[in-house]
Design a protein around this motif. Structure first.
Motif, PDB file in Angstrom:
ATOM      1  N   VAL A 159       0.851  -0.974  -0.021  1.00  0.00           N
ATOM      2  CA  VAL A 159       0.117   0.046  -0.135  1.00  0.00           C
ATOM      3  C   VAL A 159       0.903   1.202  -0.038  1.00  0.00           C
ATOM      4  CG1 VAL A 159      -1.579   1.261   1.115  1.00  0.00           C
ATOM      5  CG2 VAL A 159      -1.955  -1.040   1.287  1.00  0.00           C
ATOM      6  N   ILE A 160       1.859   1.335   0.843  1.00  0.00           N
ATOM      7  CA  ILE A 160       2.768   2.435   1.178  1.00  0.00           C
ATOM      8  C   ILE A 160       3.530   3.091  -0.073  1.00  0.00           C
ATOM      9  CG2 ILE A 160       4.714   3.255   2.433  1.00  0.00           C
ATOM     10  CD1 ILE A 160       3.365   1.945   4.927  1.00  0.00           C
ATOM     11  N   VAL A 161       4.066   1.876  -0.586  1.00  0.00           N
ATOM     12  CA  VAL A 161       5.094   2.185  -1.992  1.00  0.00           C
ATOM     13  C   VAL A 161       4.292   2.880  -2.854  1.00  0.00           C
ATOM     14  CG1 VAL A 161       6.431   1.211  -3.709  1.00  0.00           C
ATOM     15  CG2 VAL A 161       6.802   0.393  -1.644  1.00  0.00           C
ATOM     16  N   PRO A 162       3.187   2.430  -3.433  1.00  0.00           N
ATOM     17  CA  PRO A 162       2.504   3.036  -4.557  1.00  0.00           C
ATOM     18  C   PRO A 162       1.886   4.465  -4.239  1.00  0.00           C
ATOM     19  CG  PRO A 162       0.925   1.166  -4.059  1.00  0.00           C
ATOM     20  CD  PRO A 162       2.571   1.240  -3.507  1.00  0.00           C
ATOM     21  N   VAL A 179       4.548  -4.794 -11.992  1.00  0.00           N
ATOM     22  CA  VAL A 179       4.242  -6.163 -12.240  1.00  0.00           C
ATOM     23  C   VAL A 179       3.822  -6.959 -11.176  1.00  0.00           C
ATOM     24  CG1 VAL A 179       5.212  -8.405 -13.180  1.00  0.00           C
ATOM     25  CG2 VAL A 179       5.731  -6.323 -14.277  1.00  0.00           C
ATOM     26  N   ILE A 180       4.312  -6.640 -10.058  1.00  0.00           N
ATOM     27  CA  ILE A 180       4.309  -7.570  -8.722  1.00  0.00           C
ATOM     28  C   ILE A 180       2.870  -7.129  -8.211  1.00  0.00           C
ATOM     29  CG2 ILE A 180       4.919  -7.847  -6.243  1.00  0.00           C
ATOM     30  CD1 ILE A 180       7.924  -7.686  -7.130  1.00  0.00           C
ATOM     31  N   ALA A 181       2.696  -5.959  -8.065  1.00  0.00           N
ATOM     32  CA  ALA A 181       1.207  -5.366  -7.648  1.00  0.00           C
ATOM     33  C   ALA A 181       0.036  -6.020  -8.800  1.00  0.00           C
ATOM     34  CB  ALA A 181       1.260  -3.923  -7.902  1.00  0.00           C
ATOM     35  N   SER A 182       0.441  -5.957  -9.869  1.00  0.00           N
ATOM     36  CA  SER A 182      -0.666  -6.480 -10.734  1.00  0.00           C
ATOM     37  C   SER A 182      -0.940  -8.076 -10.565  1.00  0.00           C
ATOM     38  CB  SER A 182      -0.249  -6.367 -12.264  1.00  0.00           C
ATOM     39  OG  SER A 182      -0.248  -4.844 -12.381  1.00  0.00           O
ATOM     40  N   LEU A 183       0.126  -8.731 -10.376  1.00  0.00           N
ATOM     41  CA  LEU A 183      -0.014 -10.201 -10.255  1.00  0.00           C
ATOM     42  C   LEU A 183      -0.573 -10.437  -8.878  1.00  0.00           C
ATOM     43  CD1 LEU A 183       3.503 -11.518 -11.577  1.00  0.00           C
ATOM     44  CD2 LEU A 183       1.158 -11.889 -12.637  1.00  0.00           C
ATOM     45  N   VAL A 206      -9.066  -4.694  -7.335  1.00  0.00           N
ATOM     46  CA  VAL A 206      -9.046  -3.939  -8.598  1.00  0.00           C
ATOM     47  C   VAL A 206      -8.414  -2.703  -8.256  1.00  0.00           C
ATOM     48  CG1 VAL A 206     -10.768  -2.460  -9.959  1.00  0.00           C
ATOM     49  CG2 VAL A 206     -11.580  -4.900  -9.171  1.00  0.00           C
ATOM     50  N   VAL A 207      -8.235  -1.814  -7.278  1.00  0.00           N
ATOM     51  CA  VAL A 207      -7.566  -0.851  -7.185  1.00  0.00           C
ATOM     52  C   VAL A 207      -6.145  -0.874  -7.455  1.00  0.00           C
ATOM     53  CG1 VAL A 207      -6.919   1.113  -5.770  1.00  0.00           C
ATOM     54  CG2 VAL A 207      -9.453   0.479  -5.656  1.00  0.00           C
ATOM     55  N   LEU A 208      -5.776  -2.095  -6.781  1.00  0.00           N
ATOM     56  CA  LEU A 208      -4.162  -2.386  -6.838  1.00  0.00           C
ATOM     57  C   LEU A 208      -3.831  -2.935  -8.342  1.00  0.00           C
ATOM     58  CD1 LEU A 208      -1.593  -3.080  -5.167  1.00  0.00           C
ATOM     59  CD2 LEU A 208      -2.346  -5.401  -4.954  1.00  0.00           C
ATOM     60  N   LEU A 209      -4.604  -3.507  -8.975  1.00  0.00           N
ATOM     61  CA  LEU A 209      -4.475  -3.724 -10.324  1.00  0.00           C
ATOM     62  C   LEU A 209      -4.375  -2.606 -11.204  1.00  0.00           C
ATOM     63  CD1 LEU A 209      -4.103  -5.797 -12.496  1.00  0.00           C
ATOM     64  CD2 LEU A 209      -6.621  -5.802 -12.857  1.00  0.00           C
ATOM     65  N   ILE A 210      -5.160  -1.535 -11.017  1.00  0.00           N
ATOM     66  CA  ILE A 210      -5.185  -0.404 -11.729  1.00  0.00           C
ATOM     67  C   ILE A 210      -4.067   0.372 -11.364  1.00  0.00           C
ATOM     68  CG2 ILE A 210      -6.298   2.082 -11.941  1.00  0.00           C
ATOM     69  CD1 ILE A 210      -8.992   0.346 -11.399  1.00  0.00           C
ATOM     70  N   THR A 211      -3.413   0.445 -10.170  1.00  0.00           N
ATOM     71  CA  THR A 211      -2.381   1.248  -9.662  1.00  0.00           C
ATOM     72  C   THR A 211      -1.182   0.437 -10.477  1.00  0.00           C
ATOM     73  OG1 THR A 211      -3.372   1.730  -7.589  1.00  0.00           O
ATOM     74  CG2 THR A 211      -0.794   1.812  -7.837  1.00  0.00           C
ATOM     75  N   ALA A 266       2.344   1.678 -17.139  1.00  0.00           N
ATOM     76  CA  ALA A 266       2.174   2.743 -17.991  1.00  0.00           C
ATOM     77  C   ALA A 266       3.215   3.759 -18.156  1.00  0.00           C
ATOM     78  CB  ALA A 266       0.850   3.233 -18.292  1.00  0.00           C
ATOM     79  N   GLN A 267       3.752   4.110 -17.067  1.00  0.00           N
ATOM     80  CA  GLN A 267       4.505   5.566 -17.109  1.00  0.00           C
ATOM     81  C   GLN A 267       5.945   5.279 -17.889  1.00  0.00           C
ATOM     82  OE1 GLN A 267       5.216   7.409 -13.195  1.00  0.00           O
ATOM     83  NE2 GLN A 267       3.284   8.003 -13.158  1.00  0.00           N
ATOM     84  N   LEU A 268       6.201   3.860 -17.869  1.00  0.00           N
ATOM     85  CA  LEU A 268       7.315   3.622 -18.500  1.00  0.00           C
ATOM     86  C   LEU A 268       7.437   3.882 -20.263  1.00  0.00           C
ATOM     87  CD1 LEU A 268      10.179   2.287 -18.356  1.00  0.00           C
ATOM     88  CD2 LEU A 268       9.017  -0.004 -18.794  1.00  0.00           C
ATOM     89  N   PHE A 269       6.162   3.780 -20.629  1.00  0.00           N
ATOM     90  CA  PHE A 269       5.690   3.900 -22.067  1.00  0.00           C
ATOM     91  C   PHE A 269       5.062   5.165 -22.331  1.00  0.00           C
ATOM     92  CE2 PHE A 269       5.509  -0.508 -20.847  1.00  0.00           C
ATOM     93  CZ  PHE A 269       6.648  -1.020 -21.365  1.00  0.00           C
TER      94      PHE A 269
END
Length: 273
Positions: free
Chosen positions: A35-38, A120-124, A258-263, A269-272
């Motif tokens: 939670v804290i990192v994002p 990647v880790i958050a999405s998984l 869902v919120v974590l996946l969006i985050t 996306a910021q990479l691209f």
């Protein structure tokens, strides 16, 4: 006084982060780092910190906050007999090796790729929360010494690099080997301390403070964030646990996923973009 007044928006935002992280930790049983990192990553950018600097500081600050919270968690789980000290002794050195390598990589080569790794880790993790029907197993017991050493090193390495305490990795890995779930959670608290303490010290000591770092940053750790977040997570986690008893925890966990996946996808996306 002028310094404090000039940074009141940052202080209030960090206080809100501590409350939010504490409530979610108690409500959903998720680790604070996830939670804290994002939250810190996007928060620091709102104060004109670059994405690269924001991710470095968010990672290091998250690890620092995990130190006292893991100590409290270890005590609670140990009193219930849910901390496997023999496993911690067996894995400790190899977790530490992974942590040191991961921490030094962050301090030397940290950059935008860190946010992608966390994404990647958050999405998984989010997909696992959303779609896992039951806990799958890969074996009836933990692998041999060599396999366990590899697992321990990788848990330390990746956890230190993305600023989480290790529970995100260690709990699903241990339970996949039919390790008792309650002991996996309790032992993960000990793993969190082995990860967070040396990682935070490394990033505080060897990290070079970015020129656009927010107020209160030393090395790569934002000490102002540490002071604001830690006591509030301790205070609000029990409140979150009480709320969980009167709310639909499964529904809340799906919403959080869902919120974590969006985050996670936004960080990727910021990479691209």
């Amino acid at each position: 006084m002028d310094v404090v007044l000039g940074n009141l928006p940052t202080i209030f935002a960090l206080i809100a982060t501590g409350i939010f992280a504490g409530l979610l930790a108690g409500l959903l049983g998720v680790g604070g780092g996830i939670v804290i990192v994002p939250v810190l990553f996007f928060l620091f950018q709102s104060f004109d910190v670059s994405a690269q600097s924001a991710m470095l500081i968010a990672t290091a600050t998250s690890l620092a906050t995990i130190v006292p919270t893991s100590l409290s968690s270890i005590n609670s789980h140990y009193n219930k007999g849910n901390v496997d000290l023999s496993l911690l002794k067996s894995w400790g050195l190899y977790i530490l090796i992974g942590v040191i390598i991961g921490s030094l990589l962050v301090t030397e080569y940290g950059g935008q790729w860190l946010s992608s790794l966390f994404g990647v880790i958050a999405s998984l993790s989010a997909l696992n929360m959303l779609f896992r029907v039951r806990q799958s197993t890969v074996a009836d017991s933990l692998p041999g010494k060599f396999g366990q050493r590899v697992i321990a090193s990788l848990i330390g390495f990746f956890s230190a690099m993305v600023g989480i305490g290790g529970g995100t990795f260690s709990v699903p890995i241990l339970t996949a080997y039919r390790y008792p779930a309650h002991k996996a959670v309790g032992t993960a608290a000990g793993i969190g301390l082995i990860i967070s303490l040396p990682a935070a010290i490394t990033m505080l000591t060897f990290g070079v403070t970015p020129s656009d770092a927010p107020f209160g940053t030393y090395g790569l750790v934002n000490l102002l964030g540490f002071v604001c977040i830690v006591p509030l997570t301790v205070i609000f986690a029990p409140m979150g646990a009480k709320l969980a008893s009167i709310m639909d925890a499964n529904l809340l966990k799906r919403v959080f996923a869902v919120v974590l996946l969006i985050t996670g996808l936004r960080m990727l996306a910021q990479l691209f973009i």
